[in-house]
Design an enzyme around this catalytic site. Sequence first.
Site, short mmCIF file in Angstrom:
data_model
loop_
_atom_site.label_atom_id
_atom_site.label_comp_id
_atom_site.label_asym_id
_atom_site.label_seq_id
_atom_site.Cartn_x
_atom_site.Cartn_y
_atom_site.Cartn_z
N HIS A 141 -1.61 6.44 8.14
CA HIS A 141 -0.77 7.39 7.39
C HIS A 141 -1.55 8.67 7.12
O HIS A 141 -1.04 9.77 7.31
CB HIS A 141 -0.38 6.81 6.02
CG HIS A 141 0.92 6.06 6.02
ND1 HIS A 141 2.11 6.61 6.42
CD2 HIS A 141 1.22 4.79 5.65
CE1 HIS A 141 3.09 5.72 6.29
NE2 HIS A 141 2.58 4.59 5.83
N HIS B 292 -3.20 0.46 8.26
CA HIS B 292 -1.89 1.10 8.10
C HIS B 292 -2.01 2.39 7.26
O HIS B 292 -1.46 3.43 7.62
CB HIS B 292 -0.94 0.10 7.43
CG HIS B 292 0.46 0.58 7.25
ND1 HIS B 292 1.51 0.13 8.01
CD2 HIS B 292 0.99 1.49 6.38
CE1 HIS B 292 2.63 0.75 7.61
NE2 HIS B 292 2.34 1.57 6.62
N GLU B 293 -2.77 2.31 6.16
CA GLU B 293 -2.89 3.47 5.27
C GLU B 293 -3.77 4.58 5.87
O GLU B 293 -3.44 5.76 5.72
CB GLU B 293 -3.40 3.06 3.88
CG GLU B 293 -2.53 2.05 3.13
CD GLU B 293 -1.04 2.36 3.11
OE1 GLU B 293 -0.66 3.54 3.09
OE2 GLU B 293 -0.24 1.40 3.13
N GLY C 99 0.82 -1.21 0.00
CA GLY C 99 0.00 0.00 0.00
C GLY C 99 0.85 1.25 0.00
O GLY C 99 2.04 1.21 0.34
N GLN D 68 2.86 9.88 1.49
CA GLN D 68 4.16 9.22 1.31
C GLN D 68 4.83 9.60 0.00
O GLN D 68 5.99 9.26 -0.22
CB GLN D 68 3.99 7.70 1.34
CG GLN D 68 3.67 7.16 2.72
CD GLN D 68 3.64 5.64 2.69
OE1 GLN D 68 2.67 5.04 2.28
NE2 GLN D 68 4.74 5.03 3.11
N CYS E 110 6.94 -0.57 6.59
CA CYS E 110 6.43 0.63 5.91
C CYS E 110 7.48 1.12 4.92
O CYS E 110 8.67 1.15 5.26
CB CYS E 110 6.14 1.71 6.95
SG CYS E 110 5.57 3.25 6.22
N LEU E 111 7.05 1.55 3.73
CA LEU E 111 7.99 2.03 2.71
C LEU E 111 8.69 3.33 3.14
O LEU E 111 9.73 3.67 2.60
CB LEU E 111 7.27 2.24 1.38
CG LEU E 111 6.70 0.98 0.71
CD1 LEU E 111 5.90 1.35 -0.54
CD2 LEU E 111 7.81 0.00 0.35
NI NI Z 1 3.48 2.78 5.42
#
Ligand code: NI
Length: 175
Positions: free
Chosen positions: A142, A138-139, A47, A52, A96-97
Amino acid sequence: MALLEIVKFPAPVLRKKTKPVTHFSDPKLETLISDMAQTMYAAPGVGLAANQVGLSLRLAVIDADWKEEEGKKNLRVFINPILLEKSDPVPFEEGCLSLPSLTAQTRRFNKVTVQYQDLQGTIKTLSAEGLLAVALQHETDHLDGKLYIDRLSSLKKELLIKKFKKLSEERNSSQ
Ligand code: NI
């Protein structure tokens, strides 16, 4: 289509609550979504939230089914998502990216119901389980300016941030 740069911790844009999307059926929105999807698949990740890639907008893309070796994609786009219901807490190994190369065990809900809008602005609801449910939590975190590390004990969080800083220094010195 273009690959976008993924913003890394501790960038301030990751800590700001995002603004709702108000312009629908907009070619700019479609381009942003396809660029975000391409960036997510290339990373690779499950995701990606708009903040991000540096845009403070309440929008995320998720593909909880994609397997690189099979090449089958199931892209889901969530505009202005809100979690309505959460149930069945489970431990989950989360990454997480924006904090690459790290994971930690969190507690998430195995089932959620989300309300969101599609590209035309139509309001929809979806009940999800497993990885898709966790990705939605998670998103939406964010989009509220939260990271999974905020869900750890303060000691674990501090350790993870130290590890992240060390990894970033190593990366910078090897370049
Ligand atoms: Ni993330």
